[in-house]
Design an enzyme around this catalytic site. Structure first.
Site, PDB file in Angstrom:
ATOM      1  N   CYS A  92       1.021  -1.044   0.001  1.00 50.05           N
ATOM      2  CA  CYS A  92       0.152  -0.037  -0.022  1.00 50.05           C
ATOM      3  C   CYS A  92       0.917   1.315  -0.032  1.00 50.05           C
ATOM      4  CB  CYS A  92      -1.093  -0.085   1.196  1.00 50.05           C
ATOM      5  SG  CYS A  92      -0.301  -0.615   2.770  1.00 50.05           S
ATOM      6  N   VAL A  93       1.859   1.328  -1.010  1.00 52.48           N
ATOM      7  CA  VAL A  93       2.680   2.471  -1.148  1.00 52.48           C
ATOM      8  C   VAL A  93       2.793   2.883  -2.539  1.00 52.48           C
ATOM      9  CG1 VAL A  93       3.844   2.914   0.962  1.00 52.48           C
ATOM     10  CG2 VAL A  93       4.667   1.343  -0.474  1.00 52.48           C
TER      11      VAL A  93
END
Lengths: 350, 122, 76, 447
Positions: free
Chosen positions: D261-262
């Site tokens: 999730c980056v």
């Protein structure tokens, strides 16, 4: 239709109908008439634009007096305040192409006025200005004039009205090198599968991200008599004289330099050092010959092993330098070495 | 097997041995890594992160092998490309210092993952 | 750069440490060198020895220039 | 082992060998409403809001859950998005949920699965302060993300104090999957509007059926590098695996879950694993133009040793299977570019033709060279677009999630957050915009 946009036209002495090679030395002049290709150009603008005049300059004059020529021409442009500047087309004429290119670059950079020109794809001017100006693709000779002008006019029309240009293929210009993000009909995976099937069938396909091309050149013949040969030393290791007089960049070099080493025994510190940003400079700065071995070549010259070390030492930096730039440097340096009848080259890289 | 950890992350300096700490930017870390690779150290971990967001990180940690006689060309090419790529990004981005504590934590967790992954001693 | 110079028919020898790059940029005569920051030197050696080393490398380069080749060739 | 035999439907083909046969029944969802029960009626999905909250709060690590709905066209912005998951239910075969994560181990890719097609669960919540990932449901922003077209049930998770980042991440990840499972059950007894059949025999059988078709494999690279950079296969953190061969049905049926999730623009969300577009598009050509052999799940390691190992191993699997060609997709940007080109070079040198899918960083003006790594072998590349392309997103009427995260988008670069709330940001902040599995229809052209 009082709202016509204004176009200023640039041509060389030949297309400006002044004369041929004998007039190539003429200084730039401004002519309020429409001369040469400028004459028919207005008609192609479909009543939306008008040509307010023609600047004519000799090709030799421009290339030999670049700054003076640009100053004059930029002043004319400021006075006439056109919305679009049109130059050429230059086809495959090298000096004319360089003049159009340098002018285009200056006009876009300094005056922020869009420029349209036209060249044959191998004209050296293309690489100089294609990122800044719109360069339409022409044939290699003036026979292509009738085809080139409507294409240039169509682009001038869009630029003059502030309409966004379509793709290079649609509009007929040489890609500027810009990666434009856009939507397409098919999703990426679909395009990938289609590309794969085309590859498997041996059908043509087009990658969406072309890699830089590395072509191979046939080896030049060996030196026959080393004892009589002139050897030139070049490096991409960024060795420059103290103070880096030509301001060669430490990375992504935009230029190269050449320095007279005829009276030197070595590239010794502190007269020389490295400006290269791509490696630890400590060792090169102690003894620059560790990167470009002038000391040894000079010894060999004395011993008679080689005929002569070429008077000029060529240098640039290799890191992060675009392939197209490196190519340009090579061509320029190679032409000089050829003209000087150098027999062999040692190029060192870090 | 001795590894050398090049970092500008103070949390890494606290926690690990064999740390070469540089009080500088990620760019300084990459430059130092390049110099060490030119001297014969090999890259154990890749100098870049795997995600765009981590390009904004004020911290960068790279694991190198001990020095060898022969320079590792593969490592040299990778660090060179990495520097170009990093600069390319930072031309128009800036380091996100607002969240530096979080970046410190993620940097150290990614380092630990890298150290766990490298079981060999080549 | 290498290729463009050679295109003029002048033999050119590329002295570089990462010879794979040398090949990929189209060099035909390649002399592998010592290290990236000091291709034709070695700071670990005494100055005299270092000079001998450099002499040896430049000799190799000249040898390359006087040797006919048909494609990328390493001179070691 | 119980899970394996339970309810398992076994198809037999004419050779009499077990094969995986998956039926995906799509139930078209036309809206989501919050209510007191979880049902689908006439295409309207109603979600029992309190029931879902209670369900998720069974996990003691969760303090608060906020549920909301974002519909296509609404002036709603969701930020920061952690994952997107498609709500589904297992009707027969296998077990319901995500085996190895939210359910016991079972074979994925077999049996009947119902999908609430057009709906998505979107988890929101930051684990660290610098998270981004925006979905705009309307206007300019909506064009750039595929998740503006789905009816999104947003699940904003707040955890209790004092969790380590690892535990925090796991809590949010699992909560999203559980929410999708909870909602998905509404489709269990509904007759699907459309049924897709995925049937594939063993490699030998398929090759016997299509002896003249070129054999194609899909190598799917996954970010597997540590916290916020992970991917799970049957619950196994893929950081520690050798490249693994999957039957083409497995990923389409919940075997792969995102923990990444980056990398908003080019990460593969769980939804995109469930609907992997490369697998679907290769499947569509199976038996026609190609013989689609399977998927190799390739971990992207941080170490060079790991990268060398994974690329060699991928090549070896491709060779063992006799592949003529491979589609390689990347996840992320930066060090994974090395893996991508390593696999490409090795395959091309071994005579296996490649097509790569990636995205590029060509600078804000598009004038930079897109890649730092180059390989002459990479002759067929699909671009998902320029991650640095700047988009202008007008202010939203409503922000779901953390409005402060919008400042993060503008904070990390020379972007702008104007007073009226208009935001200029790079595509790299927009979920799924430059998908490297070719899930979206963005690209770059040379101009």
């Amino acid at each position: 239709m009082s709202e016509k946009f204004k176009v200023l036209y640039y041509v060389n002495q030949f297309f400006g109908q002044v004369g041929g090679e004998d007039k190539a030395g003429m200084a730039p002049l401004f002519c309020p008439e429409k001369v040469g290709p400028a004459a028919g150009f207005e008609g192609l603008l479909k009543g939306a634009g008008e040509v307010v005049g023609t600047v004519i300059c000799g090709d030799n004059y421009f290339n030999e007096n670049k700054e003076r020529s640009l100053e004059f021409i930029l002043n004319v442009i400021k006075e006439q305040a056109p919305q679009v500047v049109v130059a050429g087309p230059a086809f495959n004429a090298g000096r004319y192409g360089m003049a159009c290119a340098e002018l285009a670059k200056a006009v876009v950079d300094e005056l922020k006025i869009p420029v349209v020109t036209g060249m044959y794809v191998e004209n050296p001017g293309v690489d100089i200005c294609k990122e800044k100006a719109i360069v339409i693709r022409t044939s290699d000779s003036a026979g292509g004039m009738r085809k080139a002008l409507p294409t240039m006019a169509a682009i001038a029309l869009k630029l003059g009205k502030g309409i966004e240009l379509g793709s290079p293929e649609e509009e007929g210009y040489i890609p500027r090198g810009m990666r434009k993000t856009l939507f397409v009909e098919k999703r990426g995976s679909q395009r990938a599968v289609e590309m794969l099937i085309a590859r498997l069938k041996g059908e043509p396909f087009q990658t969406e991200m072309p890699m830089p091309v590395f072509d191979q050149v046939n080896p030049a013949p060996a030196i026959k008599e080393l004892g009589k040969a002139t050897i030139a030393l070049c490096t991409s290791g960024g060795i420059v004289p103290k103070g880096n007089p030509d301001g060669i960049q430490s990375a992504s070099a935009q230029k190269w330099g050449k320095y007279d080493v005829s009276t030197r025994e070595a590239l010794s510190a502190p007269d020389f050092y490295t400006t290269h940003g791509g490696y630890d400079p400590v060792y090169a700065n102690e003894i620059p010959d560790r990167v470009a071995p002038l000391d040894i070549l000079k010894e060999f010259e004395k011993e008679g092993l080689i005929g002569k070390v070429y008077q000029w030492f060529y240098t640039t930096t290799g890191t992060g330098t675009a392939v197209s730039k490196a190519k340009e440097f090579g061509t320029q340096i190679g032409a000089e070495l050829k003209a000087a009848e150098v027999d062999g080259v040692i190029l060192t890289s870090t | 097997m001795k590894k050398l950890i090049i970092t500008n992350n103070p949390a890494v300096k606290e926690k690990f041995k064999n740390v070469f700490f540089i009080d500088g930017s990620p760019q300084d870390i990459l430059t130092k890594v390049r110099d060490l690779v030119h001297q014969g150290h090999g890259l154990i971990s890749h100098p870049l992160s795997a995600s765009l967001r981590m390009m904004f990180s004020p911290y960068r940690t790279v694991v190198l092998s001990t020095k060898k006689e022969q320079i590792d060309f593969f490592s040299a090419e990778i660090i060179e490309d990495s520097i170009i790529k990093y600069k390319n990004h930072m031309n128009y981005r800036k380091i996100d210092n607002v969240h530096s504590e979080d970046y410190q934590v993620i940097d150290i967790l990614l380092l630990e993952a890298a150290l766990n992954e490298d079981t060999g001693s080549w | 750069m290498v290729k463009e110079i050679e295109r003029f028919g002048i033999p050119i020898v590329h002295m570089a440490t990462i010879t794979t790059i040398s090949e990929s940029v189209g060099a035909n005569r390649i002399v592998p060198t010592v290290a990236i920051p000091h291709p034709v030197g070695n700071p670990k050696l005494a100055q005299e020895d270092e000079k001998v080393l450099r002499k040896e490398l430049v000799k190799r380069a000249l040898n390359a220039l006087t040797t006919e080749v048909s494609g990328p060739t390493h001179f070691e | 082992m119980e899970g394996l035999s339970e309810n398992k439907l076994v198809w037999r083909n004419k050779w009499g060998v077990d094969i995986l046969k998956l039926e995906i029944g799509r139930i078209y969802i036309k809206d989501i409403q919050l209510g007191n029960e979880t049902t689908v009626k006439n295409g309207i999905l109603t979600v029992d809001k309190e029931g879902l909250i209670t369900k998720l709060k069974e996990d003691e690590r969760i303090k608060d859950v906020k549920i909301d709905v974002a519909r296509p066209g609404e002036k709603v912005r969701i930020i920061p998005v952690k994952d997107v998951i498609e709500p589904r239910v297992k009707v027969s075969g296998g077990v319901n949920g995500f085996p190895g994560v939210t359910a016991k181990q079972a074979q994925c890719g077999d049996g009947v699965t119902h999908v609430l097609y057009g709906a998505a669960v979107v988890t929101v919540g930051d684990i660290v302060g610098f998270q981004e990932g925006v979905i705009d449901m309307w206007g300019e922003g909506a064009r750039w993300t595929p998740f503006s077209k789905t009816f999104n049930l947003t699940v904003d998770i707040n955890v209790v104090e004092g969790l380590t980042p690892h535990v925090h991440e796991e809590t949010v990840r699992v909560a999203g999957l559980r929410a999708a499972e909870f909602v998905g059950t509404a489709g269990k007894d509904i007759k699907p509007d459309e049924v897709l059949a995925y049937e594939m025999g063993s490699i030998f059988e398929e090759s016997a059926k299509y002896p003249n078709l070129p054999k194609v494999i899909y190598a799917e690279m996954m970010i597997t590098q540590g916290l916020l950079h992970d991917t799970y296969i049957y619950g196994v953190n893929a950081q520690n695996i050798l490249p693994a061969l999957l039957h083409v049905n497995e990923e389409l049926d919940g075997a792969v879950v995102s923990g990444n999730c980056v990398a908003a623009c080019d990460k593969i969300t769980t939804y995109q694993h469930q609907n992997n577009s490369v697998i679907n598009d290769l499947y569509a050509q199976h038996g026609k133009e190609i013989n689609f052999l399977g998927c190799i799940m390739v971990p992207e390691h941080t170490t060079l040793g790991g990268k060398l190992r994974a690329s060699e191993y991928t090549l070896k699997l491709a060779k063992m299977l006799g592949a003529d060609a491979v589609v390689i997709s990347e996840e992320g940007y930066g060090n994974p570019d090395s893996d991508l080109l390593m696999i490409c070079k090795k395959c091309e040198k071994a005579g296996i033709k490649t097509v790569l899918i990636t995205d590029e960083c060509a600078g804000r003006d598009g004038m930079s060279q897109p890649l730092a790594d180059t390989a002459q072998e990479a002759v067929a590349v699909v671009s998902g677009g320029n991650v640095s392309h700047v988009v202008t997103l007008p202010p939203a009427d409503k922000v779901i999630g953390n409005p402060e995260a919008i400042a993060v988008l503008a904070g990390g670069w020379k972007g702008a957050l104007l007073e009226d709330g208009t935001l200029m940001c790079e595509l790299n902040a927009v979920i799924g915009s430059t998908s490297e599995i070719g899930f979206h229809n963005v690209t770059c052209r040379l101009y």
